[in-house]
Design a protein around this motif. Structure first.
Motif, PDB file in Angstrom:
ATOM      1  N   VAL A   9       0.867  -1.175   0.000  1.00  0.00           N
ATOM      2  CA  VAL A   9       0.000   0.000   0.000  1.00  0.00           C
ATOM      3  C   VAL A   9       0.904   1.226   0.000  1.00  0.00           C
ATOM      4  CG1 VAL A   9      -1.610   1.326   1.407  1.00  0.00           C
ATOM      5  CG2 VAL A   9      -1.917  -1.121   1.139  1.00  0.00           C
ATOM      6  N   GLY A  10       0.644   2.163  -0.887  1.00  0.00           N
ATOM      7  CA  GLY A  10       1.462   3.370  -0.940  1.00  0.00           C
ATOM      8  C   GLY A  10       1.027   4.394   0.077  1.00  0.00           C
ATOM      9  N   ALA A  11      -0.290   4.563   0.232  1.00  0.00           N
ATOM     10  CA  ALA A  11      -0.807   5.607   1.107  1.00  0.00           C
ATOM     11  C   ALA A  11      -2.204   5.235   1.580  1.00  0.00           C
ATOM     12  CB  ALA A  11      -0.843   6.938   0.371  1.00  0.00           C
ATOM     13  N   LEU A  12      -2.565   5.815   2.730  1.00  0.00           N
ATOM     14  CA  LEU A  12      -3.910   5.644   3.271  1.00  0.00           C
ATOM     15  C   LEU A  12      -4.526   7.019   3.484  1.00  0.00           C
ATOM     16  CD1 LEU A  12      -3.243   2.931   6.013  1.00  0.00           C
ATOM     17  CD2 LEU A  12      -4.312   2.588   3.783  1.00  0.00           C
ATOM     18  N   ALA A 100       7.181   8.263  -0.167  1.00  0.00           N
ATOM     19  CA  ALA A 100       7.440   6.833  -0.384  1.00  0.00           C
ATOM     20  C   ALA A 100       6.208   6.057   0.065  1.00  0.00           C
ATOM     21  CB  ALA A 100       8.667   6.395   0.413  1.00  0.00           C
ATOM     22  N   GLY A 101       6.166   4.789  -0.268  1.00  0.00           N
ATOM     23  CA  GLY A 101       5.068   3.951   0.165  1.00  0.00           C
ATOM     24  C   GLY A 101       5.090   3.736   1.673  1.00  0.00           C
ATOM     25  N   LEU A 102       3.939   3.488   2.230  1.00  0.00           N
ATOM     26  CA  LEU A 102       3.785   3.279   3.668  1.00  0.00           C
ATOM     27  C   LEU A 102       4.134   1.836   4.019  1.00  0.00           C
ATOM     28  CD1 LEU A 102       2.762   4.750   6.227  1.00  0.00           C
ATOM     29  CD2 LEU A 102       0.488   3.869   5.696  1.00  0.00           C
ATOM     30  N   ASP A 103       4.936   1.649   5.060  1.00  0.00           N
ATOM     31  CA  ASP A 103       5.288   0.300   5.522  1.00  0.00           C
ATOM     32  C   ASP A 103       4.042  -0.439   5.996  1.00  0.00           C
ATOM     33  OD1 ASP A 103       7.920   0.955   5.075  1.00  0.00           O
ATOM     34  OD2 ASP A 103       8.428   1.172   7.193  1.00  0.00           O
ATOM     35  N   GLU A 104       4.064  -1.753   5.830  1.00  0.00           N
ATOM     36  CA  GLU A 104       2.914  -2.577   6.195  1.00  0.00           C
ATOM     37  C   GLU A 104       2.584  -2.488   7.687  1.00  0.00           C
ATOM     38  OE1 GLU A 104       1.650  -7.255   5.999  1.00  0.00           O
ATOM     39  OE2 GLU A 104       2.951  -6.474   4.432  1.00  0.00           O
ATOM     40  N   GLY A 108      -0.970  -1.066   9.429  1.00  0.00           N
ATOM     41  CA  GLY A 108      -1.761  -1.709  10.473  1.00  0.00           C
ATOM     42  C   GLY A 108      -1.991  -0.804  11.661  1.00  0.00           C
ATOM     43  N   ALA A 109      -0.969  -0.019  12.017  1.00  0.00           N
ATOM     44  CA  ALA A 109      -1.102   0.914  13.140  1.00  0.00           C
ATOM     45  C   ALA A 109      -2.144   1.989  12.831  1.00  0.00           C
ATOM     46  CB  ALA A 109       0.247   1.553  13.457  1.00  0.00           C
ATOM     47  N   VAL A 110      -2.133   2.513  11.615  1.00  0.00           N
ATOM     48  CA  VAL A 110      -3.116   3.528  11.210  1.00  0.00           C
ATOM     49  C   VAL A 110      -4.522   2.941  11.322  1.00  0.00           C
ATOM     50  CG1 VAL A 110      -4.000   4.892   9.267  1.00  0.00           C
ATOM     51  CG2 VAL A 110      -1.533   4.796   9.707  1.00  0.00           C
ATOM     52  N   GLN A 111      -4.698   1.743  10.808  1.00  0.00           N
ATOM     53  CA  GLN A 111      -6.014   1.102  10.870  1.00  0.00           C
ATOM     54  C   GLN A 111      -6.459   0.871  12.312  1.00  0.00           C
ATOM     55  OE1 GLN A 111      -6.486  -2.356   8.331  1.00  0.00           O
ATOM     56  NE2 GLN A 111      -4.836  -1.601   7.034  1.00  0.00           N
TER      57      GLN A 111
END
Length: 152
Positions: A9-12, A100-104, A108-111
């Motif tokens: 995932v690049g961004a949320l 840059a893309g968001l780390d996996e 998960g932390a954002v979610q």
């Protein structure tokens, strides 16, 4: 929780109601700027609250009276390690550093934080907080607990 697309995932995008959505992430850096601008609805301001992430919000969100984004504010405060003394207004986009893309694990932390904030807000329908300081403390405590599963 959001559904993961194939690949990283690049961004949320965090909407003001707390919903989280995957932002289509192009290969070209300039195109990424356009995607962020479109997702926040104007020229974005970028802030670093975590060494592996950037939060982008509408640069004039408060002036244009966009709604407060509680989920983005809680996330930024948790990552910063303190309550940030200002609000974040309108949709927010979370990316990796320098678009840059968001780390996996950060995804998960954002979610997790957004889900925790949504749960507390739902509880407030029948049990309103005593006051604003108590509301902030409750949101931050719930988010810290939700994020405890993620190594930073």
């Amino acid at each position: 929780m959001i559904k993961r697309l194939e690949g990283a995932v690049g961004a949320l995008r965090i909407d003001t109601d707390g919903a989280v959505a995957v932002v289509p992430w192009p290969e070209e850096h300039e195109e990424r700027r356009d995607v962020v601008r479109s997702a926040v609805g104007g020229f974005p301001d970028e802030a670093v609250y975590h060494r592996r992430a950037s939060v982008h919000v509408h640069g004039s969100g408060q002036i244009e009276r966009l709604p407060l984004n509680l989920s983005a504010w809680v996330l930024a405060s948790i990552w910063r390690g303190m309550e940030i003394p200002y609000g974040l207004y309108g949709p927010a986009v979370v990316t990796g550093p320098q678009l840059a893309g968001l780390d996996e694990d950060l995804e998960g932390a954002v979610q997790a934080v957004c889900a925790a904030v949504a749960e507390i807000r739902l509880e407030w329908v029948t049990r309103p907080p005593v006051g604003e300081p108590q509301a902030r403390a409750e949101l931050l405590a719930a988010a810290r607990h939700a994020m405890s599963a993620f190594i930073e």
